[in-house]
Design an enzyme around this catalytic site. Structure first.
Site, PDB file in Angstrom:
ATOM      1  N   LYS A  47       0.831  -1.203   0.000  1.00  0.00           N
ATOM      2  CA  LYS A  47       0.000   0.000   0.000  1.00  0.00           C
ATOM      3  C   LYS A  47       0.861   1.246   0.000  1.00  0.00           C
ATOM      4  O   LYS A  47       1.938   1.268   0.596  1.00  0.00           O
ATOM      5  CB  LYS A  47      -0.894   0.031   1.255  1.00  0.00           C
ATOM      6  CG  LYS A  47      -1.908  -1.103   1.326  1.00  0.00           C
ATOM      7  CD  LYS A  47      -2.723  -1.003   2.617  1.00  0.00           C
ATOM      8  CE  LYS A  47      -3.665  -2.178   2.788  1.00  0.00           C
ATOM      9  NZ  LYS A  47      -4.281  -2.214   4.127  1.00  0.00           N
ATOM     10  N   ARG A  96     -14.463  -8.202   9.276  1.00  0.00           N
ATOM     11  CA  ARG A  96     -15.671  -7.424   8.982  1.00  0.00           C
ATOM     12  C   ARG A  96     -16.708  -8.262   8.261  1.00  0.00           C
ATOM     13  O   ARG A  96     -17.845  -8.370   8.661  1.00  0.00           O
ATOM     14  CB  ARG A  96     -15.315  -6.212   8.105  1.00  0.00           C
ATOM     15  CG  ARG A  96     -14.639  -5.118   8.857  1.00  0.00           C
ATOM     16  CD  ARG A  96     -13.942  -4.187   7.928  1.00  0.00           C
ATOM     17  NE  ARG A  96     -12.761  -4.835   7.354  1.00  0.00           N
ATOM     18  CZ  ARG A  96     -11.818  -4.209   6.693  1.00  0.00           C
ATOM     19  NH1 ARG A  96     -11.924  -2.925   6.464  1.00  0.00           N
ATOM     20  NH2 ARG A  96     -10.770  -4.850   6.235  1.00  0.00           N
TER      21      ARG A  96
HETATM   22  P1  ADP Z   1      -3.479  -4.135   7.137  1.00  0.00           P
HETATM   23  O1  ADP Z   1      -2.590  -3.223   6.352  1.00  0.00           O
HETATM   24  O2  ADP Z   1      -2.793  -5.115   8.021  1.00  0.00           O
HETATM   25  O3  ADP Z   1      -4.589  -4.752   6.337  1.00  0.00           O
HETATM   26  P2  ADP Z   1      -5.444  -2.439   8.395  1.00  0.00           P
HETATM   27  O4  ADP Z   1      -5.117  -1.233   9.201  1.00  0.00           O
HETATM   28  O5  ADP Z   1      -6.181  -2.212   7.129  1.00  0.00           O
HETATM   29  O6  ADP Z   1      -4.077  -3.143   8.202  1.00  0.00           O
HETATM   30  O7  ADP Z   1      -6.262  -3.475   9.258  1.00  0.00           O
HETATM   31  C1  ADP Z   1      -5.772  -4.058  10.431  1.00  0.00           C
HETATM   32  C2  ADP Z   1      -6.740  -5.102  10.905  1.00  0.00           C
HETATM   33  O8  ADP Z   1      -7.955  -4.447  11.290  1.00  0.00           O
HETATM   34  C3  ADP Z   1      -7.155  -6.152   9.882  1.00  0.00           C
HETATM   35  O9  ADP Z   1      -7.354  -7.376  10.547  1.00  0.00           O
HETATM   36  C4  ADP Z   1      -8.464  -5.643   9.334  1.00  0.00           C
HETATM   37  O10 ADP Z   1      -9.280  -6.690   8.867  1.00  0.00           O
HETATM   38  C5  ADP Z   1      -9.049  -5.022  10.608  1.00  0.00           C
HETATM   39  N1  ADP Z   1     -10.021  -3.977  10.326  1.00  0.00           N
HETATM   40  C6  ADP Z   1      -9.893  -2.925   9.487  1.00  0.00           C
HETATM   41  N2  ADP Z   1     -11.019  -2.155   9.495  1.00  0.00           N
HETATM   42  C7  ADP Z   1     -11.870  -2.752  10.372  1.00  0.00           C
HETATM   43  C8  ADP Z   1     -13.210  -2.492  10.805  1.00  0.00           C
HETATM   44  N3  ADP Z   1     -13.922  -1.480  10.313  1.00  0.00           N
HETATM   45  N4  ADP Z   1     -13.753  -3.307  11.708  1.00  0.00           N
HETATM   46  C9  ADP Z   1     -13.054  -4.369  12.176  1.00  0.00           C
HETATM   47  N5  ADP Z   1     -11.820  -4.697  11.807  1.00  0.00           N
HETATM   48  C10 ADP Z   1     -11.227  -3.911  10.907  1.00  0.00           C
END
Ligand code: ADP
Length: 170
Positions: A47, A96
């Protein structure tokens, strides 16, 4: 083999770019289950990040200042090595929808392959956060939509500031 411990540290890793109310929901749930939670902010090499690692750590710290068994740190490199460093074997991830499952399943099994006794625990957020993602927040923000309810107040202000800075430099 790790022993059961009343000091168990659960690690919630992610890029958190930016942290959303969905992430905070998962952290609050984890903090009620585990004695100690470390939110481990990292760079996702797939990313392009909006905020630097330092900015993401500082936003997360501000958003969580009231939760006293949660610490925010950053790490680079392999998650399993970081777990070793802080003597943890437990990873928290958020689920999610079904669409998260395949990637998260693969990640959990790969981490277990890299380090046998690592366990991943999945937590589900409140229903109102299941459609929420950092990338969605970034997109709405760039397009001038209202994303106020999707992120903590301090983070909302930082995003607005970042976007107005970027618009000025174009
Ligand atoms: P990564 O770059 O590891 O995907 P993220 O910051 O996007 O990091 O997500 C970290 C974790 O939080 C992942 O397990 C993702 O599925 C979870 N996550 C992201 N958004 C949400 C949400 N709205 N509700 C619950 N879990 C979430």
């Amino acid at each position: 083999m790790y022993k059961k411990s009343i000091d168990l540290i659960a690690v919630y890793p992610g890029s958190f770019d930016p942290p959303t109310r969905g992430h905070i929901d998962i952290i609050n749930r984890a903090s009620k289950i585990f004695p100690r939670v470390v939110v481990a902010v990292t760079c996702n090499y797939n990313k392009k990040h909006m905020f630097s690692l330092e900015e993401r750590v500082s936003m997360m710290k501000e958003a969580l200042f009231k939760v006293n068994n949660v610490k925010v740190e950053s790490f680079s490199g392999l998650l399993v090595n970081y777990l070793d460093n802080i003597k943890s074997f437990c990873i928290i991830r958020g689920l999610r929808a079904l669409s998260d499952f395949e990637y998260e399943f693969q990640l959990a099994l790969m981490n277990r392959k890299l380090k046998e006794d690592v366990e991943t625990v999945f937590l589900m957020p409140d229903r109102e956060h299941t459609f929420l993602s950092s990338s969605m927040v970034r997109e709405i923000a760039f397009l001038g939509g209202n994303f106020k309810n999707f992120v903590p107040k301090n983070i909302y202000k930082k995003i607005i500031k970042k976007i107005s800075k970027e618009n000025k430099s174009v």
